[in-house]
Design an enzyme around this catalytic site. Structure first.
Site, mmCIF file in Angstrom:
data_model
loop_
_atom_site.group_PDB
_atom_site.id
_atom_site.type_symbol
_atom_site.label_atom_id
_atom_site.label_comp_id
_atom_site.label_asym_id
_atom_site.label_seq_id
_atom_site.Cartn_x
_atom_site.Cartn_y
_atom_site.Cartn_z
ATOM 1 N N GLU A 1 4.029 -4.792 4.369
ATOM 2 C CA GLU A 1 2.831 -4.343 3.656
ATOM 3 C C GLU A 1 1.809 -3.848 4.667
ATOM 4 O OE1 GLU A 1 1.072 -7.236 1.005
ATOM 5 O OE2 GLU A 1 -0.531 -5.853 0.418
ATOM 6 N N GLN B 1 6.303 -11.999 4.784
ATOM 7 C CA GLN B 1 6.597 -10.608 5.082
ATOM 8 C C GLN B 1 7.458 -10.553 6.336
ATOM 9 O OE1 GLN B 1 2.973 -8.244 4.809
ATOM 10 N NE2 GLN B 1 2.545 -9.010 2.766
ATOM 11 N N ASN C 1 -0.599 -6.281 -2.625
ATOM 12 C CA ASN C 1 -1.904 -5.963 -3.192
ATOM 13 C C ASN C 1 -2.414 -4.613 -2.685
ATOM 14 O OD1 ASN C 1 -1.792 -8.476 -4.392
ATOM 15 N ND2 ASN C 1 -3.128 -9.475 -2.900
ATOM 16 N N GLU D 1 2.088 -7.303 -8.865
ATOM 17 C CA GLU D 1 1.287 -8.438 -9.375
ATOM 18 C C GLU D 1 0.168 -7.986 -10.314
ATOM 19 O OE1 GLU D 1 0.041 -11.078 -6.180
ATOM 20 O OE2 GLU D 1 2.097 -11.734 -5.869
ATOM 21 N N GLU E 1 8.831 -11.395 -3.555
ATOM 22 C CA GLU E 1 7.934 -12.047 -2.579
ATOM 23 C C GLU E 1 8.213 -13.542 -2.642
ATOM 24 O OE1 GLU E 1 3.713 -11.189 -2.427
ATOM 25 O OE2 GLU E 1 4.069 -9.135 -3.119
ATOM 26 N N TYR F 1 5.068 -18.677 -3.372
ATOM 27 C CA TYR F 1 4.745 -19.140 -2.012
ATOM 28 C C TYR F 1 4.562 -20.647 -2.064
ATOM 29 C CZ TYR F 1 3.877 -14.223 -0.894
ATOM 30 O OH TYR F 1 4.012 -12.874 -0.694
HETATM 31 O O1 AHR Z 1 2.316 -11.142 0.685
HETATM 32 C C1 AHR Z 1 0.927 -11.260 0.637
HETATM 33 C C2 AHR Z 1 0.358 -10.961 -0.739
HETATM 34 O O2 AHR Z 1 0.793 -11.940 -1.636
HETATM 35 C C3 AHR Z 1 0.803 -9.678 -1.385
HETATM 36 O O3 AHR Z 1 0.024 -8.583 -0.998
HETATM 37 C C4 AHR Z 1 0.603 -9.951 -2.845
HETATM 38 O O4 AHR Z 1 1.482 -9.216 -3.650
HETATM 39 C C5 AHR Z 1 0.799 -11.455 -2.956
HETATM 40 O O5 AHR Z 1 -0.207 -12.045 -3.682
#
Ligand code: AHR
Length: 504
Positions: free
Chosen positions: A27, A350, A72, A173, A292, A244
């Site tokens: 990203e 990432q 994002n 998202e 993600e 996450y």
């Molecule tokens: O990976 C970091 C952020 O986490 C990404 O930009 C977003 O899609 C998610 O909330």
């Protein structure tokens, strides 16, 4: 010693191992692109300004597909800012990360980088501030062979052949109120369906991903997927999941069992998608792009003061991972593999510097974080088919997930080579567990080929610039194969992979 066991059957196949399970994510965020994959002044930069050390580590990691350019970020991005002569490219505010985007890297550079890294591109379009036309435009630029204004522009910019990008994310998202251009499920479902229909008219074979929930904790989780798919079921192939994990308030037991949450998340989204399919009397199944996932100390990030300056490539979310984090990452890969019947693409978020397995210092070296290792070994060893792996194991009680197994495992079987690989974690914080695997149903003369364990007396140990190889997988000390029975001792808080090969 505590014991866990399972019996494997080569006929009990879940699904093929999907190469796209080993995806990653780049990203325009912090230093993922600038001074991550791209740093023209670096001593190891190649002729295109890409860091050769980061490219080499990306290949070693075994990444197969990389999602780009966000995240994002994409919800305010104008893709055409990143094409053509660099000196003419605009500098823009990136509202998602309160940064300045110089646009030195855009779709052409990323496609070139992906070719060098030998990865497939998964491209996300902006459905936050933009819509159907802009998605069609970037598709025409990227994939139309020649003879139209945008395909000729790509050719004039140096790419004679189309990029042939198959996998497209319809926004990012869009359920999140933080997202630029956030929408209700109804609004997004209509836009995703319209965009998908238009893209399919341009190229029927595309594989399209509708945004699912940005976390299973979202208040709209479930209804979001259901509403979006009611609009878009016939024209998309995937719904996304994002998750996450972090250790909250010192609750290591729950954190180590994060894969239980991932299992439930996937099962819930599959059930929701299938219920929409049933209502629509559709024969089609929607798969999951878990595009993600990772360990992310999100609460630390959220506690920080918001940035006031507008900086280029600031240091953002450069989490340093320890042994426990690596065990969780290895376990999340076990969960993804276990769901290979429906999770057919996944991206660890990432790739470099930003919540990443690879760290790279500007002008300095790049190194492997602890979480690099279970990913690289799993990507290298998982081949053939995923097998049903039902464990008989002791349990413990967690605050967040209830009663969970101390051991988690999954096995793969490559019918061509005969290899059987067992991936296993021990979530116990104090005691080893002996895992016994009955392999007597496999033909051929299985022998121990390799066995790796990632564990450490200090589960908080990390890999740093000063000590980049403090934590690495080491040959498993206690492992044996006798009369078709594998015995492996899993140390406390550990991840292991054992490959058994045949002589054929
Ligand atoms: O990976 C970091 C952020 O986490 C990404 O930009 C977003 O899609 C998610 O909330």
């Amino acid at each position: 010693m505590r014991a866990a066991s399972c019996a494997l059957d080569p006929a009990a196949v879940v699904a093929p191992v999907r190469r796209r399970t080993f995806g990653s994510f780049v990203e325009h965020l912090g230093r993922c692109v600038y001074t991550g994959i791209y740093e023209p002044g670096h001593p190891l930069a190649d002729e295109d300004g890409f860091r050769a050390d980061v490219l080499a580590l990306t290949r070693e990691l075994g990444v197969t597909v990389v999602r780009y350019p966000g995240g994002n970020f994409v919800s305010g991005y104008r893709w055409e800012d990143g094409i053509g002569p660099r000196e003419g490219r605009p500098r823009r505010r990136d509202l998602a990360w309160h940064s300045i985007e110089t646009n030195e890297v855009g779709i052409d550079e990323f496609a070139r980088w992906a070719g060098k890294a030998d990865v497939e591109v998964m491209y996300a379009v902006n459905l936050g501030t933009r819509g159907v036309q802009e998605a069609l435009d970037v598709h025409e630029y990227a994939n139309h062979p020649e003879g139209t204004t945008l395909s000729e522009l790509r050719r004039a910019n140096g790419a004679a052949k189309p990029y042939g990008i198959t996998l497209w994310c319809l926004g990012n998202e869009m359920d999140g109120p933080w997202q630029t251009g956030h929408k209700t499920a109804h609004e997004y479902g209509l836009l995703a369906a319209a965009t998908a229909r238009a893209l399919r008219s341009a190229e029927p074979g595309l594989e399209l991903v509708a945004c699912g929930s940005s976390s299973s904790a979202m208040p709209t989780f479930g209804t979001w997927e259901s509403t979006v798919l009611e609009h878009a079921y016939d024209v998309v192939d995937y719904v996304s999941c994002h998750a996450y994990y972090e250790e909250v308030a010192g609750d290591l037991g729950s954190f180590l069992a994060s894969a239980v949450d991932m299992d439930r998340f996937v099962d819930s989204v599959v059930a929701t998608a299938d219920s929409v399919g049933a209502r629509l009397r559709s024969k089609k199944k929607i798969n999951i792009a878990f595009d993600e996932w990772n360990v992310w100390y999100l609460s630390r990030f959220q506690k920080q003061e918001p940035a006031t300056e507008w900086a280029v490539a600031p240091r953002l979310i450069e989490d340093e991972y320890n042994v426990a984090d690596a065990v969780v990452v290895g376990n999340l890969l076990i969960s993804l593999l276990r769901h290979s019947d429906r999770v057919t693409a996944a991206c660890q978020a990432q790739l470099v510097n930003v919540i990443a397995p690879i760290r790279a210092e500007p002008g300095g070296p790049a190194w492997r974080q602890t979480i690099f290792h279970p990913f690289a070994k799993t990507a290298a060893l998982a081949r053939g088919s995923v097998l049903h792996t039902r464990l008989d194991a002791p349990t413990y009680t967690t605050a967040r997930h209830g009663e969970v197994s101390v051991v988690d495992a999954v096995a793969t079987h490559d019918a061509d080579s005969g290899d059987v690989v067992v991936f296993a974690v021990n979530r116990d914080q104090g005691d080893p567990v002996e895992l016994t695997v009955d392999l007597r149903l496999f033909d051929g003369d299985l022998g121990l080929a390799e066995a790796w364990t990632l564990a450490d007396d200090d589960i908080r140990a990390t890999n740093t610039l000063a000590d980049p190889d403090r934590v690495v997988p080491r040959p498993t000390p206690l492992v044996s194969l006798d009369s078709g029975t594998l015995r492996v001792v899993l140390p406390p808080v550990s991840w292991s992979a054992v490959r058994l090969g045949t002589a054929r």
